[in-house]
Design a protein around this motif. Structure first.
Motif, PDB file in Angstrom:
ATOM      1  N   TYR A 206      40.390  13.653  35.192  1.00 31.95           N
ATOM      2  CA  TYR A 206      41.585  12.957  35.696  1.00 31.95           C
ATOM      3  C   TYR A 206      41.765  13.220  37.181  1.00 31.95           C
ATOM      4  O   TYR A 206      42.033  12.318  37.962  1.00 31.95           O
ATOM      5  CB  TYR A 206      42.829  13.406  34.924  1.00 31.95           C
ATOM      6  CG  TYR A 206      43.059  12.611  33.655  1.00 31.95           C
ATOM      7  CD1 TYR A 206      43.261  11.228  33.711  1.00 31.95           C
ATOM      8  CD2 TYR A 206      43.078  13.231  32.411  1.00 31.95           C
ATOM      9  CE1 TYR A 206      43.470  10.490  32.554  1.00 31.95           C
ATOM     10  CE2 TYR A 206      43.286  12.501  31.251  1.00 31.95           C
ATOM     11  CZ  TYR A 206      43.477  11.131  31.324  1.00 31.95           C
ATOM     12  OH  TYR A 206      43.679  10.408  30.185  1.00 31.95           O
ATOM     13  N   LYS A 207      41.570  14.484  37.565  1.00 35.76           N
ATOM     14  CA  LYS A 207      41.751  14.854  38.968  1.00 35.76           C
ATOM     15  C   LYS A 207      40.763  14.096  39.863  1.00 35.76           C
ATOM     16  O   LYS A 207      41.069  13.745  40.997  1.00 35.76           O
ATOM     17  CB  LYS A 207      41.541  16.368  39.105  1.00 35.76           C
ATOM     18  CG  LYS A 207      42.142  16.947  40.355  1.00 35.76           C
ATOM     19  CD  LYS A 207      42.010  18.455  40.399  1.00 35.76           C
ATOM     20  CE  LYS A 207      42.069  18.927  41.842  1.00 35.76           C
ATOM     21  NZ  LYS A 207      41.384  20.198  42.041  1.00 35.76           N
ATOM     22  N   LEU A 208      39.584  13.834  39.316  1.00 40.96           N
ATOM     23  CA  LEU A 208      38.550  13.181  40.122  1.00 40.96           C
ATOM     24  C   LEU A 208      38.589  11.660  39.978  1.00 40.96           C
ATOM     25  O   LEU A 208      37.682  10.967  40.429  1.00 40.96           O
ATOM     26  CB  LEU A 208      37.169  13.728  39.746  1.00 40.96           C
ATOM     27  CG  LEU A 208      36.960  15.217  40.076  1.00 40.96           C
ATOM     28  CD1 LEU A 208      35.643  15.723  39.509  1.00 40.96           C
ATOM     29  CD2 LEU A 208      37.011  15.464  41.581  1.00 40.96           C
ATOM     30  N   GLY A 209      39.622  11.150  39.307  1.00 42.98           N
ATOM     31  CA  GLY A 209      39.840   9.707  39.366  1.00 42.98           C
ATOM     32  C   GLY A 209      39.587   8.918  38.093  1.00 42.98           C
ATOM     33  O   GLY A 209      39.563   7.687  38.136  1.00 42.98           O
ATOM     34  N   ALA A 210      39.406   9.586  36.949  1.00 42.63           N
ATOM     35  CA  ALA A 210      39.212   8.831  35.704  1.00 42.63           C
ATOM     36  C   ALA A 210      40.495   8.076  35.355  1.00 42.63           C
ATOM     37  O   ALA A 210      41.595   8.574  35.589  1.00 42.63           O
ATOM     38  CB  ALA A 210      38.846   9.781  34.571  1.00 42.63           C
ATOM     39  N   ASP A 211      40.346   6.867  34.813  1.00 43.52           N
ATOM     40  CA  ASP A 211      41.516   6.149  34.306  1.00 43.52           C
ATOM     41  C   ASP A 211      41.954   6.762  32.986  1.00 43.52           C
ATOM     42  O   ASP A 211      43.139   6.889  32.717  1.00 43.52           O
ATOM     43  CB  ASP A 211      41.174   4.672  34.098  1.00 43.52           C
ATOM     44  CG  ASP A 211      40.917   3.980  35.419  1.00 43.52           C
ATOM     45  OD1 ASP A 211      41.846   3.955  36.247  1.00 43.52           O
ATOM     46  OD2 ASP A 211      39.789   3.505  35.637  1.00 43.52           O
ATOM     47  N   ILE A 212      40.964   7.084  32.166  1.00 42.43           N
ATOM     48  CA  ILE A 212      41.243   7.713  30.879  1.00 42.43           C
ATOM     49  C   ILE A 212      40.182   8.776  30.652  1.00 42.43           C
ATOM     50  O   ILE A 212      38.991   8.523  30.845  1.00 42.43           O
ATOM     51  CB  ILE A 212      41.168   6.674  29.737  1.00 42.43           C
ATOM     52  CG1 ILE A 212      42.292   5.645  29.891  1.00 42.43           C
ATOM     53  CG2 ILE A 212      41.237   7.337  28.366  1.00 42.43           C
ATOM     54  CD1 ILE A 212      42.226   4.538  28.880  1.00 42.43           C
ATOM     55  N   ALA A 213      40.617   9.965  30.267  1.00 43.70           N
ATOM     56  CA  ALA A 213      39.665  11.004  29.864  1.00 43.70           C
ATOM     57  C   ALA A 213      40.198  11.585  28.568  1.00 43.70           C
ATOM     58  O   ALA A 213      41.404  11.810  28.435  1.00 43.70           O
ATOM     59  CB  ALA A 213      39.545  12.072  30.942  1.00 43.70           C
ATOM     60  N   PHE A 214      39.323  11.766  27.602  1.00 48.14           N
ATOM     61  CA  PHE A 214      39.818  12.165  26.276  1.00 48.14           C
ATOM     62  C   PHE A 214      38.805  13.027  25.541  1.00 48.14           C
ATOM     63  O   PHE A 214      37.618  13.042  25.873  1.00 48.14           O
ATOM     64  CB  PHE A 214      40.169  10.923  25.446  1.00 48.14           C
ATOM     65  CG  PHE A 214      38.992   9.995  25.230  1.00 48.14           C
ATOM     66  CD1 PHE A 214      38.615   9.098  26.215  1.00 48.14           C
ATOM     67  CD2 PHE A 214      38.265  10.031  24.041  1.00 48.14           C
ATOM     68  CE1 PHE A 214      37.519   8.245  26.027  1.00 48.14           C
ATOM     69  CE2 PHE A 214      37.182   9.188  23.841  1.00 48.14           C
ATOM     70  CZ  PHE A 214      36.808   8.290  24.844  1.00 48.14           C
ATOM     71  N   ASP A 215      39.339  13.716  24.512  1.00 44.51           N
ATOM     72  CA  ASP A 215      38.504  14.556  23.664  1.00 44.51           C
ATOM     73  C   ASP A 215      38.041  13.700  22.487  1.00 44.51           C
ATOM     74  O   ASP A 215      38.854  13.286  21.656  1.00 44.51           O
ATOM     75  CB  ASP A 215      39.329  15.756  23.185  1.00 44.51           C
ATOM     76  CG  ASP A 215      38.475  16.753  22.413  1.00 44.51           C
ATOM     77  OD1 ASP A 215      37.435  16.350  21.837  1.00 44.51           O
ATOM     78  OD2 ASP A 215      38.854  17.939  22.380  1.00 44.51           O
ATOM     79  N   SER A 216      36.746  13.442  22.428  1.00 44.06           N
ATOM     80  CA  SER A 216      36.244  12.517  21.404  1.00 44.06           C
ATOM     81  C   SER A 216      36.244  13.143  20.010  1.00 44.06           C
ATOM     82  O   SER A 216      35.922  12.477  19.035  1.00 44.06           O
ATOM     83  CB  SER A 216      34.839  12.026  21.771  1.00 44.06           C
ATOM     84  OG  SER A 216      33.990  13.126  21.966  1.00 44.06           O
ATOM     85  N   ARG A 217      36.614  14.415  19.910  1.00 45.62           N
ATOM     86  CA  ARG A 217      36.777  14.987  18.566  1.00 45.62           C
ATOM     87  C   ARG A 217      38.178  14.709  18.033  1.00 45.62           C
ATOM     88  O   ARG A 217      38.410  14.723  16.836  1.00 45.62           O
ATOM     89  CB  ARG A 217      36.542  16.502  18.594  1.00 45.62           C
ATOM     90  CG  ARG A 217      35.073  16.867  18.720  1.00 45.62           C
ATOM     91  CD  ARG A 217      34.903  18.354  18.800  1.00 45.62           C
ATOM     92  NE  ARG A 217      35.753  18.903  19.859  1.00 45.62           N
ATOM     93  CZ  ARG A 217      35.702  20.153  20.282  1.00 45.62           C
ATOM     94  NH1 ARG A 217      34.854  20.996  19.742  1.00 45.62           N
ATOM     95  NH2 ARG A 217      36.493  20.574  21.244  1.00 45.62           N
TER      96      ARG A 217
END
Ligand SMILES: [Zn+2]
Ligand SMILES: [Zn+2]
Length: 346
Positions: A206-217
């Protein structure tokens, strides 16, 4: 001359020994190594004992200061701060003339010795001419040591034909996944998503600019990606973790006609676990694209992206070790809740 270098004796036995490094002959250079990134591929080779006993470990994400120059070297002087490409193609063979420099016979040979896990490194004349890049002032050696991996990601995303406005899913938030995230943005990706299993990496994404970052588990990848892509799936899925699960996520989230970039180096045992319906190639027109190292042109561009701050690399360094503690660096890499990348400083 003699230089201390990391020598392989076993996956848990790297020793620092004196090694004879050639003095620079005509058109050659000797570099005093200032930093060398520990690549995931180095770690895999060490842990899987894919190195020869008693031989140097290598190290290819290497930067340093020119220590001695041989006769006939132009434009490079002692004291220059440089990033060194360990592989340089011939630029004239069948492969090179068709843009497949990665398959050039000369490119397949490493033109430096013994690599960056050493106090000093010899650079061949061919690599001196086309493989030495001056580090702009203001860029630290540690940051510049990311030139090679950034160049790798640039080449890979270009091979995946990443286009302006594309949606991208990066599977795996290790150092290379987080570089892909930033470079996809630089190349014009519109929506960039990243899946991983570790909170530290998701936060950093997120800090580096992702629109969405998530835990796929915790969150199904396909169900996360579809609403973001008008129910089509992503244009490009980047596999930056060598697991069957990553492969499954890519297949489940790429759109019809989309591209899957196999960036992570899969182990043979994992490859055997992969299974998919081959009609995805014909009916769904999905492309599989692989990539090997960098093109020389990417090297200068990578250094430029780092120096302009368009790709942030210092945030990725979680560990720094002196050469004599390299084994510790390999050990620490197992702790994925904290580890992202270590830089070895001789
Ligand atoms: Zn590497
Ligand atoms: Zn060639």
């Amino acid at each position: 001359m003699k230089a201390e270098a990391a020598i392989f004796y076993g996956s848990r036995d790297l020793r620092i020994e004196d090694l004879e490094v050639p003095d620079p002959g005509s058109c050659e250079v000797l570099v005093k190594v200032k930093a060398c990134g520990l690549c995931g591929s180095d770690i895999q080779r060490i842990l899987n004992e894919k190195l020869e006993i008693g031989k140097p470990v290598g190290g290819h994400e290497v930067v340093g200061e020119v220590f001695r120059v041989g006769g006939g070297v132009e434009d490079i002087s002692e004291g220059d701060r440089v990033a060194v490409a360990h592989r340089v193609p011939c630029f004239k063979c069948h492969y090179c003339s068709r843009g497949d420099e990665g398959q050039c016979e000369l490119y397949r040979r490493v033109g430096v010795y013994p690599g960056g896990f050493s106090e000093y490194m010899w650079v061949s004349s061919h690599n001196v001419v086309k493989g030495i890049f001056k580090i702009p002032s203001g860029v630290s050696f540690e940051a510049a040591s990311f030139t090679e991996p950034v160049a790798d990601c640039l080449k890979a995303l270009r091979r995946a034909k990443l286009r302006w406005g594309d949606s991208v899913l990066i599977i795996g938030g290790g150092a290379l996944g987080l570089l892909h995230l930033q470079i996809a943005r630089v190349l014009g990706a519109d929506k960039v998503m990243l899946s991983d299993h570790h909170e530290n990496r998701i936060k950093l994404a997120y800090k580096l600019g992702a629109d969405i970052a998530f835990d796929s588990r915790l969150q199904d990848t396909r169900r996360t990606v579809l609403p973001e892509t008008a129910n089509k799936g992503v244009d490009v899925a980047v596999i930056a973790a060598p697991s069957r699960e990553a492969f499954t996520q890519a297949l489940g989230s790429v759109r019809r006609g989309g591209r899957i970039l196999l960036f992570a180096g899969f182990q043979h045992s994992t490859i055997r676990e992969l299974n998919f319906d081959p009609s995805i190639f014909s009916r769904d027109e999905i492309w599989f694209i692989g990539s090997y190292c960098y093109s020389p042109a990417d090297f200068g561009e990578a250094l430029n992206l780092i120096s302009k701050g368009k790709v942030k690399v210092e945030e990725l360094i979680t560990h720094k070790f002196p050469l004599r503690e390299m084994s510790k660096a390999v050990e620490e890499s197992r702790n994925k809740d904290e580890y992202l990348k270590s830089v070895i400083i001789p």
